[in-house]
Design a protein around this motif. Structure first.
Motif, PDB file in Angstrom:
ATOM      1  N   CYS A 133      -5.602   2.438   4.664  1.00  0.00           N
ATOM      2  CA  CYS A 133      -4.779   2.604   3.468  1.00  0.00           C
ATOM      3  C   CYS A 133      -4.139   3.992   3.442  1.00  0.00           C
ATOM      4  O   CYS A 133      -2.942   4.139   3.171  1.00  0.00           O
ATOM      5  CB  CYS A 133      -5.627   2.373   2.217  1.00  0.00           C
ATOM      6  SG  CYS A 133      -4.690   2.449   0.691  1.00  0.00           S
ATOM      7  N   GLU A 184      -1.424   4.273   6.009  1.00  0.00           N
ATOM      8  CA  GLU A 184      -0.239   3.550   5.535  1.00  0.00           C
ATOM      9  C   GLU A 184       0.527   4.399   4.521  1.00  0.00           C
ATOM     10  O   GLU A 184       1.755   4.456   4.548  1.00  0.00           O
ATOM     11  CB  GLU A 184      -0.654   2.220   4.905  1.00  0.00           C
ATOM     12  CG  GLU A 184       0.501   1.364   4.465  1.00  0.00           C
ATOM     13  CD  GLU A 184       0.069   0.019   3.878  1.00  0.00           C
ATOM     14  OE1 GLU A 184       0.924  -0.597   3.219  1.00  0.00           O
ATOM     15  OE2 GLU A 184      -1.084  -0.397   4.067  1.00  0.00           O
ATOM     16  N   ARG A 236       4.912   1.074  -3.421  1.00  0.00           N
ATOM     17  CA  ARG A 236       4.061   0.866  -2.243  1.00  0.00           C
ATOM     18  C   ARG A 236       2.618   1.284  -2.498  1.00  0.00           C
ATOM     19  O   ARG A 236       1.691   0.619  -2.027  1.00  0.00           O
ATOM     20  CB  ARG A 236       4.616   1.638  -1.043  1.00  0.00           C
ATOM     21  CG  ARG A 236       5.942   1.130  -0.571  1.00  0.00           C
ATOM     22  CD  ARG A 236       5.782  -0.064   0.382  1.00  0.00           C
ATOM     23  NE  ARG A 236       7.026  -0.701   0.677  1.00  0.00           N
ATOM     24  CZ  ARG A 236       7.941  -0.281   1.533  1.00  0.00           C
ATOM     25  NH1 ARG A 236       7.744   0.824   2.212  1.00  0.00           N
ATOM     26  NH2 ARG A 236       9.049  -0.960   1.716  1.00  0.00           N
ATOM     27  N   MET A 278      -0.702  -0.974  -2.056  1.00  0.00           N
ATOM     28  CA  MET A 278      -1.867  -0.527  -1.262  1.00  0.00           C
ATOM     29  C   MET A 278      -3.143  -0.566  -2.088  1.00  0.00           C
ATOM     30  O   MET A 278      -4.184  -1.003  -1.603  1.00  0.00           O
ATOM     31  CB  MET A 278      -1.639   0.886  -0.738  1.00  0.00           C
ATOM     32  CG  MET A 278      -0.626   0.989   0.358  1.00  0.00           C
ATOM     33  SD  MET A 278      -0.414   2.702   0.830  1.00  0.00           S
ATOM     34  CE  MET A 278       1.358   2.837   0.718  1.00  0.00           C
ATOM     35  N   LEU A 317      -6.587  -2.617  -1.171  1.00  0.00           N
ATOM     36  CA  LEU A 317      -7.656  -1.752  -0.678  1.00  0.00           C
ATOM     37  C   LEU A 317      -9.030  -2.398  -0.840  1.00  0.00           C
ATOM     38  O   LEU A 317      -9.367  -2.919  -1.899  1.00  0.00           O
ATOM     39  CB  LEU A 317      -7.630  -0.420  -1.430  1.00  0.00           C
ATOM     40  CG  LEU A 317      -8.672   0.615  -1.058  1.00  0.00           C
ATOM     41  CD1 LEU A 317      -8.538   1.030   0.403  1.00  0.00           C
ATOM     42  CD2 LEU A 317      -8.556   1.827  -1.966  1.00  0.00           C
TER      43      LEU A 317
END
Length: 131
Positions: free
Chosen positions: A7, A10, A120, A124, A128
């Motif tokens: 995560c 990203e 975003r 996420m 998660l």
């Protein structure tokens, strides 16, 4: 379903990302970090960001007051702090235990897109997996 490291990596792929962390707002501890930290110290940054997150989550002036129940989702969705050269985006994460964690993204104001980062980071946070 990404874990903490995936995560955070990203998050660092977002345009303008300078650093990211997953922080427990009750203890102020960083559960994971990547990239730079404001002031150069991830642990200090985590503790200071946790104070801000705790204040927002625990004070009624910043919460909706609708549908809040103990053990439920965090009462605040996210916080945005801006300064002259960057943004700090704190996104609360709904977890199966006590929902006391948030993602902290440090974003360059020059290269970053705050709207995109907010969308975003929300995606996420929803994917998660903690535990």
């Amino acid at each position: 379903m990404p874990g903490i490291d995936e995560c955070l990596l990203e998050a660092m792929r977002l345009p303008g990302a300078r650093g990211a962390a997953l922080v427990d707002w009750t203890s102020g501890l960083a559960l994971g970090t990547v990239g730079e930290a404001p002031g150069g110290d991830h642990e200090t940054t985590a503790a200071e960001a946790a104070e801000l997150a705790r204040m927002a989550a625990e004070h009624g002036a910043f919460t909706s007051g609708v549908g809040e129940e103990p053990g439920g989702p965090p009462p605040v969705e996210d916080l945005i702090v801006s300064n002259r050269d960057s943004y700090h985006l704190l996104r609360f994460v709904d977890t199966t235990f006590d929902s006391s964690v948030f993602l902290h993204l440090w974003l360059s104001r020059e290269d970053g897109n705050l709207a995109l980062a907010r969308i975003r980071l929300g995606e996420m946070a929803a994917r998660l997996v903690l535990g």
